[in-house]
Design a protein around this motif. Structure first.
Motif, PDB file in Angstrom:
ATOM      1  N   VAL A 265       0.863  -1.180   0.000  1.00 12.15           N
ATOM      2  CA  VAL A 265       0.000   0.000   0.000  1.00 12.15           C
ATOM      3  C   VAL A 265       0.902   1.232   0.000  1.00 12.15           C
ATOM      4  CG1 VAL A 265      -1.799   1.307   1.201  1.00 12.15           C
ATOM      5  CG2 VAL A 265      -1.842  -1.199   1.241  1.00 12.15           C
ATOM      6  N   GLY A 266       0.737   2.093  -0.988  1.00 14.83           N
ATOM      7  CA  GLY A 266       1.543   3.299  -1.088  1.00 14.83           C
ATOM      8  C   GLY A 266       0.680   4.543  -1.045  1.00 14.83           C
ATOM      9  N   GLU A 267       1.315   5.713  -1.112  1.00 11.17           N
ATOM     10  CA  GLU A 267       0.609   6.984  -1.053  1.00 11.17           C
ATOM     11  C   GLU A 267       0.928   7.819  -2.288  1.00 11.17           C
ATOM     12  OE1 GLU A 267      -1.478   8.358   1.145  1.00 11.17           O
ATOM     13  OE2 GLU A 267      -1.462   6.792   2.684  1.00 11.17           O
ATOM     14  N   PHE A 268      -0.095   8.419  -2.875  1.00 11.89           N
ATOM     15  CA  PHE A 268       0.135   9.411  -3.910  1.00 11.89           C
ATOM     16  C   PHE A 268       0.736  10.657  -3.262  1.00 11.89           C
ATOM     17  CE2 PHE A 268      -3.384   6.918  -5.767  1.00 11.89           C
ATOM     18  CZ  PHE A 268      -2.812   6.606  -6.993  1.00 11.89           C
ATOM     19  N   SER A 269       1.584  11.342  -3.995  1.00  8.20           N
ATOM     20  CA  SER A 269       2.221  12.528  -3.436  1.00  8.20           C
ATOM     21  C   SER A 269       2.253  13.628  -4.482  1.00  8.20           C
ATOM     22  CB  SER A 269       3.647  12.199  -2.973  1.00  8.20           C
ATOM     23  OG  SER A 269       4.432  11.715  -4.052  1.00  8.20           O
ATOM     24  N   GLY A 270       2.714  14.798  -4.077  1.00  6.29           N
ATOM     25  CA  GLY A 270       2.866  15.916  -4.991  1.00  6.29           C
ATOM     26  C   GLY A 270       1.552  16.349  -5.603  1.00  6.29           C
ATOM     27  N   ALA A 271       1.614  16.735  -6.878  1.00  5.67           N
ATOM     28  CA  ALA A 271       0.436  17.263  -7.572  1.00  5.67           C
ATOM     29  C   ALA A 271      -0.688  16.234  -7.661  1.00  5.67           C
ATOM     30  CB  ALA A 271       0.824  17.745  -8.974  1.00  5.67           C
ATOM     31  N   LEU A 272      -0.324  14.954  -7.797  1.00  3.89           N
ATOM     32  CA  LEU A 272      -1.368  13.917  -7.881  1.00  3.89           C
ATOM     33  C   LEU A 272      -2.227  13.885  -6.625  1.00  3.89           C
ATOM     34  CD1 LEU A 272       0.303  10.786  -9.549  1.00  3.89           C
ATOM     35  CD2 LEU A 272      -1.464  12.275 -10.501  1.00  3.89           C
ATOM     36  N   ALA A 273      -1.593  14.038  -5.486  1.00  2.00           N
ATOM     37  CA  ALA A 273      -2.335  13.980  -4.222  1.00  2.00           C
ATOM     38  C   ALA A 273      -3.225  15.198  -4.028  1.00  2.00           C
ATOM     39  CB  ALA A 273      -1.364  13.855  -3.053  1.00  2.00           C
ATOM     40  N   GLN A 274      -2.949  16.277  -4.755  1.00  3.54           N
ATOM     41  CA  GLN A 274      -3.712  17.514  -4.587  1.00  3.54           C
ATOM     42  C   GLN A 274      -4.874  17.636  -5.561  1.00  3.54           C
ATOM     43  OE1 GLN A 274      -2.906  19.383  -1.958  1.00  3.54           O
ATOM     44  NE2 GLN A 274      -1.289  17.854  -1.594  1.00  3.54           N
TER      45      GLN A 274
ATOM     46  N   THR B 190      -8.367  16.950  -7.697  1.00  2.00           N
ATOM     47  CA  THR B 190      -9.712  16.646  -7.200  1.00  2.00           C
ATOM     48  C   THR B 190     -10.235  15.301  -7.679  1.00  2.00           C
ATOM     49  OG1 THR B 190     -10.661  17.849  -9.082  1.00  2.00           O
ATOM     50  CG2 THR B 190     -10.318  19.094  -7.038  1.00  2.00           C
ATOM     51  N   SER B 191      -9.655  14.769  -8.753  1.00  2.00           N
ATOM     52  CA  SER B 191     -10.128  13.492  -9.294  1.00  2.00           C
ATOM     53  C   SER B 191      -9.132  12.374  -8.982  1.00  2.00           C
ATOM     54  CB  SER B 191     -10.335  13.592 -10.803  1.00  2.00           C
ATOM     55  OG  SER B 191      -9.128  13.967 -11.443  1.00  2.00           O
ATOM     56  N   VAL B 192      -9.624  11.144  -8.963  1.00  2.00           N
ATOM     57  CA  VAL B 192      -8.787   9.979  -8.679  1.00  2.00           C
ATOM     58  C   VAL B 192      -7.810   9.759  -9.837  1.00  2.00           C
ATOM     59  CG1 VAL B 192      -8.797   7.499  -8.239  1.00  2.00           C
ATOM     60  CG2 VAL B 192     -10.650   8.924  -7.363  1.00  2.00           C
ATOM     61  N   PRO B 193      -6.512   9.564  -9.565  1.00  2.00           N
ATOM     62  CA  PRO B 193      -5.555   9.297 -10.638  1.00  2.00           C
ATOM     63  C   PRO B 193      -5.965   8.067 -11.460  1.00  2.00           C
ATOM     64  CG  PRO B 193      -4.402   9.794  -8.598  1.00  2.00           C
ATOM     65  CD  PRO B 193      -5.861   9.659  -8.245  1.00  2.00           C
ATOM     66  N   ALA B 194      -5.715   8.148 -12.750  1.00  2.00           N
ATOM     67  CA  ALA B 194      -6.082   7.041 -13.655  1.00  2.00           C
ATOM     68  C   ALA B 194      -5.120   7.049 -14.830  1.00  2.00           C
ATOM     69  CB  ALA B 194      -7.517   7.202 -14.137  1.00  2.00           C
ATOM     70  N   GLY B 195      -5.108   5.929 -15.582  1.00  2.00           N
ATOM     71  CA  GLY B 195      -4.295   5.849 -16.788  1.00  2.00           C
ATOM     72  C   GLY B 195      -2.831   6.125 -16.522  1.00  2.00           C
ATOM     73  N   ALA B 196      -2.250   7.024 -17.320  1.00  2.00           N
ATOM     74  CA  ALA B 196      -0.826   7.321 -17.209  1.00  2.00           C
ATOM     75  C   ALA B 196      -0.454   7.935 -15.864  1.00  2.00           C
ATOM     76  CB  ALA B 196      -0.409   8.253 -18.345  1.00  2.00           C
ATOM     77  N   GLU B 197      -1.430   8.474 -15.148  1.00  2.00           N
ATOM     78  CA  GLU B 197      -1.149   9.036 -13.823  1.00  2.00           C
ATOM     79  C   GLU B 197      -0.766   7.949 -12.820  1.00  2.00           C
ATOM     80  OE1 GLU B 197      -4.062  12.952 -13.807  1.00  2.00           O
ATOM     81  OE2 GLU B 197      -4.900  11.000 -13.254  1.00  2.00           O
ATOM     82  N   LEU B 198      -1.010   6.689 -13.168  1.00  2.00           N
ATOM     83  CA  LEU B 198      -0.695   5.580 -12.261  1.00  2.00           C
ATOM     84  C   LEU B 198       0.662   4.949 -12.557  1.00  2.00           C
ATOM     85  CD1 LEU B 198      -4.179   3.784 -12.238  1.00  2.00           C
ATOM     86  CD2 LEU B 198      -3.221   5.243 -10.442  1.00  2.00           C
ATOM     87  N   ILE B 199       1.440   5.533 -13.469  1.00  2.00           N
ATOM     88  CA  ILE B 199       2.702   4.915 -13.880  1.00  2.00           C
ATOM     89  C   ILE B 199       3.636   4.697 -12.700  1.00  2.00           C
ATOM     90  CG2 ILE B 199       4.849   5.382 -15.125  1.00  2.00           C
ATOM     91  CD1 ILE B 199       3.192   6.390 -17.455  1.00  2.00           C
ATOM     92  N   ASP B 200       3.850   5.723 -11.892  1.00  2.30           N
ATOM     93  CA  ASP B 200       4.770   5.580 -10.753  1.00  2.30           C
ATOM     94  C   ASP B 200       4.230   4.581  -9.724  1.00  2.30           C
ATOM     95  OD1 ASP B 200       6.530   7.365 -11.881  1.00  2.30           O
ATOM     96  OD2 ASP B 200       5.849   9.083 -10.703  1.00  2.30           O
TER      97      ASP B 200
ATOM     98  N   LEU C 208      -0.658 -15.105 -12.943  1.00  2.00           N
ATOM     99  CA  LEU C 208      -0.978 -13.982 -12.070  1.00  2.00           C
ATOM    100  C   LEU C 208      -1.394 -12.747 -12.851  1.00  2.00           C
ATOM    101  CD1 LEU C 208       2.175 -14.310  -9.791  1.00  2.00           C
ATOM    102  CD2 LEU C 208      -0.166 -14.840  -9.077  1.00  2.00           C
ATOM    103  N   VAL C 209      -2.166 -11.925 -12.184  1.00  2.00           N
ATOM    104  CA  VAL C 209      -2.445 -10.564 -12.632  1.00  2.00           C
ATOM    105  C   VAL C 209      -2.093  -9.640 -11.479  1.00  2.00           C
ATOM    106  CG1 VAL C 209      -4.241  -8.921 -13.290  1.00  2.00           C
ATOM    107  CG2 VAL C 209      -4.275 -11.233 -14.230  1.00  2.00           C
ATOM    108  N   LEU C 210      -1.370  -8.565 -11.780  1.00  2.00           N
ATOM    109  CA  LEU C 210      -1.043  -7.552 -10.775  1.00  2.00           C
ATOM    110  C   LEU C 210      -1.902  -6.329 -11.046  1.00  2.00           C
ATOM    111  CD1 LEU C 210       0.712  -6.346  -8.493  1.00  2.00           C
ATOM    112  CD2 LEU C 210       2.347  -5.640 -10.267  1.00  2.00           C
ATOM    113  N   ARG C 211      -2.626  -5.878 -10.039  1.00  2.00           N
ATOM    114  CA  ARG C 211      -3.489  -4.712 -10.187  1.00  2.00           C
ATOM    115  C   ARG C 211      -3.012  -3.583  -9.282  1.00  2.00           C
ATOM    116  NH1 ARG C 211      -8.371  -5.150 -12.253  1.00  2.00           N
ATOM    117  NH2 ARG C 211      -7.927  -2.936 -12.564  1.00  2.00           N
ATOM    118  N   VAL C 212      -3.028  -2.365  -9.812  1.00  2.00           N
ATOM    119  CA  VAL C 212      -2.848  -1.176  -8.989  1.00  2.00           C
ATOM    120  C   VAL C 212      -4.230  -0.563  -8.825  1.00  2.00           C
ATOM    121  CG1 VAL C 212      -2.208   0.198 -11.026  1.00  2.00           C
ATOM    122  CG2 VAL C 212      -1.718   1.062  -8.733  1.00  2.00           C
ATOM    123  N   LEU C 213      -4.627  -0.352  -7.568  1.00  2.00           N
ATOM    124  CA  LEU C 213      -5.992   0.085  -7.282  1.00  2.00           C
ATOM    125  C   LEU C 213      -5.981   1.395  -6.515  1.00  2.00           C
ATOM    126  CD1 LEU C 213      -7.468  -3.328  -6.106  1.00  2.00           C
ATOM    127  CD2 LEU C 213      -7.909  -2.201  -8.269  1.00  2.00           C
TER     128      LEU C 213
END
Length: 296
Positions: A81-90, A92-102, A124-129
């Motif tokens: 379990v990780g945390e979004f940081s920087g501009a992504l964390a600020q 208003t919408s949930v990160p999606a697509g290329a915003e999930l690269i990191d 296996l399938v690995l999911r980022v949620l």
């Protein structure tokens, strides 16, 4: 009206009488108590297991994702379990697509360490949620990394009652290995279904091709083939112990690949699983790793 007026007057007198401070108090109703903290969205933890319905690529956070003991039948396991940081964390919408690269890159690192090998080599399938929109608005700015065991290449869930930890170490029980190539009436590939190598089968997983750059998903089939075919051919020939020229000349073998979906590609899973295939009606009951040009 008189009775109403009288009643109101009596009530007013009673209220006025109650306005004084009781002995031993300072009149402060909260008496110095600190304010209650704002309610927080519960955060998942690594090591938790979950049930949900549908195929692995339908895994999303929500009421259908229910936590259970890992010793009970479950569909997915949270490995990080990780945390979004920087501009992504600020935002208003949930990160999606290329915003999930990191986030996905962190998930891959954590999953591979947890398993003991590249998760692509396993069933296996690995999911980022990321959180749901409602959770995001509740200041839940975390993402979770879940592993799901599947029973085929169309991502049918294979429920487990044990953890996936270390399953790509040692004898690698979760490894893909040999497969049965399922085709439609026109000869098109429908699925690669894992099979025990000692049973008759007509295909084998040879490795995973990684795109050499961060190009967008090749939506055109020709562009996709131009990228993936040479890469998988190299992997399959090496798996057999042949040069690419020798592989081309050998009429017993062909190859195919299974590409990551456009969504997965957008957040960094720019890969294709490469499969060795036997031509015509040929089948074997052993692994073909290192087979070279030996007859089937």
């Amino acid at each position: 009206m008189k009775r109403w007026t009288v009643g109101l007057s009596v009530t007013a007198v009673l209220l006025a009488a109650g306005c004084g401070k009781p002995a031993g108090t300072d009149g402060d109703l909260v008496n110095g108590w600190s304010a209650l903290a704002a309610p927080a969205v519960p955060k998942p933890s690594a090591g938790e297991c979950w049930t949900f319905k549908g195929a692995a690529d339908k895994l999303v956070v929500g009421p259908e994702l229910v936590e259970v003991e890992c010793t009970a039948s479950h569909s997915s396991e949270t490995v990080h379990v990780g945390e979004f940081s920087g501009a992504l964390a600020q935002q208003t919408s949930v990160p999606a697509g290329a915003e999930l690269i990191d986030a996905f890159a962190a998930c891959q690192t954590q999953a591979n360490d947890f398993l003991g090998g590249d998760w692509h080599d396993g069933r296996l399938v690995l999911r980022v949620l990321p959180p749901s929109e409602k959770q995001w608005k509740g200041a839940a700015h975390y993402y979770r990394c879940d592993l799901v065991e599947v029973s085929d290449d169309t991502n049918t869930i294979a429920p487990r009652t044990t953890s996936l930890k270390d399953t790509l170490r040692g004898n690698r029980p979760i490894e893909i290995g040999c497969v049965k190539v399922e085709t439609d009436s026109g000869g098109g590939i429908e699925d690669f279904v894992p099979a025990k190598c000692e049973t008759l089968h007509n295909g084998e997983y040879a490795g995973t091709f990684y795109s050499p750059d961060a190009r967008p998903y090749p939506s055109d089939s020709g562009a996709r083939r131009a990228l993936l075919q040479p890469g998988c051919k190299t992997i399959v020939a090496r798996y057999l112990g042949l040069t690419e020229a020798q592989f081309t000349e050998n009429k017993q073998f062909s190859f195919a690949w299974s590409t990551a979906s456009p969504t997965r590609w957008s957040y960094g899973d720019r890969t294709a699983r490469c499969y060795l295939m036997l031509e015509g009606n040929l089948s074997v009951s052993r692994s073909l790793r290192g087979n070279g040009n030996a007859p089937i």
